[in-house]
Design an enzyme around this catalytic site. Structure first.
Site, PDB file in Angstrom:
ATOM      1  N   HIS A 168       0.880  -1.284   0.014  1.00 29.83           N
ATOM      2  CA  HIS A 168       0.170   0.079   0.155  1.00 29.83           C
ATOM      3  C   HIS A 168       0.905   1.277  -0.160  1.00 29.83           C
ATOM      4  CE1 HIS A 168      -2.778   2.964   1.731  1.00 29.83           C
ATOM      5  NE2 HIS A 168      -3.749   2.280   1.229  1.00 29.83           N
TER       6      HIS A 168
ATOM      7  N   ASP B   7       2.876  -4.121   8.424  1.00 27.43           N
ATOM      8  CA  ASP B   7       1.577  -3.216   8.075  1.00 27.43           C
ATOM      9  C   ASP B   7       0.681  -4.437   8.422  1.00 27.43           C
ATOM     10  OD1 ASP B   7      -0.556  -1.971   7.218  1.00 27.43           O
ATOM     11  OD2 ASP B   7       0.367  -1.741   5.058  1.00 27.43           O
TER      12      ASP B   7
ATOM     13  N   GLN C 112      -4.658  -4.882   7.146  1.00 28.55           N
ATOM     14  CA  GLN C 112      -5.587  -6.053   6.546  1.00 28.55           C
ATOM     15  C   GLN C 112      -5.569  -7.195   7.379  1.00 28.55           C
ATOM     16  OE1 GLN C 112      -7.655  -5.236   4.090  1.00 28.55           O
ATOM     17  NE2 GLN C 112      -7.030  -3.223   3.706  1.00 28.55           N
TER      18      GLN C 112
ATOM     19  N   LYS D 176     -10.741  -0.438  10.153  1.00 33.66           N
ATOM     20  CA  LYS D 176     -10.671  -1.549   9.497  1.00 33.66           C
ATOM     21  C   LYS D 176     -11.194  -2.841  10.283  1.00 33.66           C
ATOM     22  CE  LYS D 176      -7.397  -0.295   6.170  1.00 33.66           C
ATOM     23  NZ  LYS D 176      -8.211  -0.049   4.814  1.00 33.66           N
TER      24      LYS D 176
ATOM     25  N   CYS E 249      -4.472   2.195  -3.912  1.00 32.67           N
ATOM     26  CA  CYS E 249      -3.283   2.943  -3.075  1.00 32.67           C
ATOM     27  C   CYS E 249      -2.318   1.923  -3.301  1.00 32.67           C
ATOM     28  CB  CYS E 249      -3.776   3.181  -1.888  1.00 32.67           C
ATOM     29  SG  CYS E 249      -4.573   4.471  -1.346  1.00 32.67           S
TER      30      CYS E 249
END
Length: 413
Positions: A129, A206, A209, A232, A370
């Protein structure tokens, strides 16, 4: 994360807890398939947010009166919930930010930038991303360091051999997504962290997600930093989390200056508050943080393992159904995937696909998500993406499949 007994999974009962899903769009029941961008919110989180403003709101850490004490207690309890949720060793390792993007920027500016010299390298992957690309480029431009990207195969799998080959004596940080927001690929985080640790290189994961789909145990994982967003994971927007090892956080200078992050201020010099407050300048989104704590409660009440099983079953159904649509190509076919289906439908522009689906009440996302370098890798300027959440069911998949078949027939003439 706390391992709690899970009740029987009842998707209808879960859907009923999300008021946004009761509405109609263009005269059709809403089919929300954009949870990868942001999840809808259960009533428990909405109520907690409203209740805090109605009953408990005051500024925190600054008042001896009861309202401020209640607000402070609710804020601090949310931090303890997040500490438990990711199995951090201490609540002091949990820093509240605006989102995963700000969390990554904090690490870039406060942890890594002071360590960089010209010629140093930051290793990422082609599936990043933009939030895990641009912050490193900014500090690279200021220090002479450069960004290196490990390749992804056309199946959407990270090339582990090429990744390992790119680790060298100049690598100062390795950063990668736990789950790709475009491909859905679940990366082998244990192996990637092991490769980094063998060379003594710090790692940022990261997890934007991941935390809503998979159990997270930061102590067992072995990363140095993990970043994620509240919006999220069925919580409010405007709130995120950076987890970092305490030894790093204590050694890092502040990212921003202002109130509450200080110990003592004069016009000549300032000393800093302790971690985590050193990184939380100014008044935060107190109500959002409190509501995020309730989102953690809600996820734990459903059970993260139950969520993962439900979403895996839906993904299998959706992959099977969409693969049977003539002209539809799924982008990313890694064997280990989370609930993301990115695709192109023949030569039809993704925005046209999404516009026609919206007419039937189906919400998907289009564009580069993104992730422009990844799309360039696949020779695409954009794509369509359907991403699943805990509230989706097989009727949503059936509606998507049927609507995509209509789109294909319409453009076929």
């Amino acid at each position: 994360m706390v391992d709690r007994p899970e009740a029987a999974f009842d998707v209808a009962a879960i859907r009923a807890q999300f008021p946004a899903l009761r509405q109609q769009i263009n005269g059709r029941p809403l089919v929300y398939l954009d949870s990868g961008a942001s999840t809808q919110k259960p009533q428990a989180v909405i109520d907690a947010h409203a209740r805090f403003y109605e009953h408990d709101y005051a500024n925190i850490h600054r008042g001896v009166y009861e309202l401020s004490q209640r607000a402070t207690a609710a804020h601090d309890e949310a931090r303890r919930k997040l500490t438990r949720f990711i199995n951090a060793a201490s609540w002091r390792e949990v820093i509240f930010t605006r989102n995963a993007t700000e969390s990554i920027n904090l690490v870039a500016q406060s942890f890594l930038r002071p360590r960089l010299q010209p010629g140093d390298e930051i290793l990422v992957t082609e599936m990043e991303h933009h939030a895990n690309i641009v912050p490193w480029q900014l500090i690279g431009a200021a220090t002479g360091a450069r960004l290196v990207a490990a390749p992804v195969t056309l199946e959407g799998i990270l090339d582990l051999d090429a990744f390992a080959e790119r680790i060298n004596a100049r690598t100062r940080l390795i950063a990668f997504p736990w789950i790709s927001n475009v491909l859905g690929t679940i990366n082998p985080v244990d192996r990637l962290i092991e490769l980094a640790k063998d060379r003594g290189i710090p790692v940022l994961v990261d997890a934007a997600q991941a935390v809503q789909h998979l159990p997270v145990d930061v102590q067992g994982l072995g990363a140095d930093f993990i970043a994620f967003s509240g919006h999220k994971m069925y919580g409010p927007s405007g709130v995120g989390v950076l987890w970092g090892k305490l030894e790093h956080l204590e050694a890092m200078p502040p990212y921003q200056g202002g109130g509450d992050m200080i110990e003592h201020v004069t016009f000549e010099a300032t000393t800093w508050n302790e971690v985590p407050f050193k990184f939380e300048a100014g008044t935060p989104d107190i109500a959002g943080i409190v509501a995020l704590g309730h989102a953690v409660d809600w996820i734990e009440s459903v059970g993260i393992q139950a969520i993962a099983r439900h979403e895996a079953s839906l993904l299998a159904t959706a992959t099977r159904d969409l693969s049977q649509i003539e002209g539809l190509e799924i982008i990313g076919r890694a064997p280990d995937k989370a609930s993301v289906l990115t695709f192109k439908l023949g030569d039809i522009h993704p925005q046209d696909v999404a516009t026609m689906l919206d007419l039937e009440g189906i919400a998907i996302r289009t564009g580069h998500h993104c992730a422009m370098p990844l799309h360039a890798k696949f020779g695409l300027s954009g794509s369509a993406r359907a991403s699943l959440g805990v509230y989706n069911d097989e009727s949503d998949i059936a509606a998507l499949s049927l609507a995509l078949r209509r789109v294909a027939r319409t453009f076929a003439g």
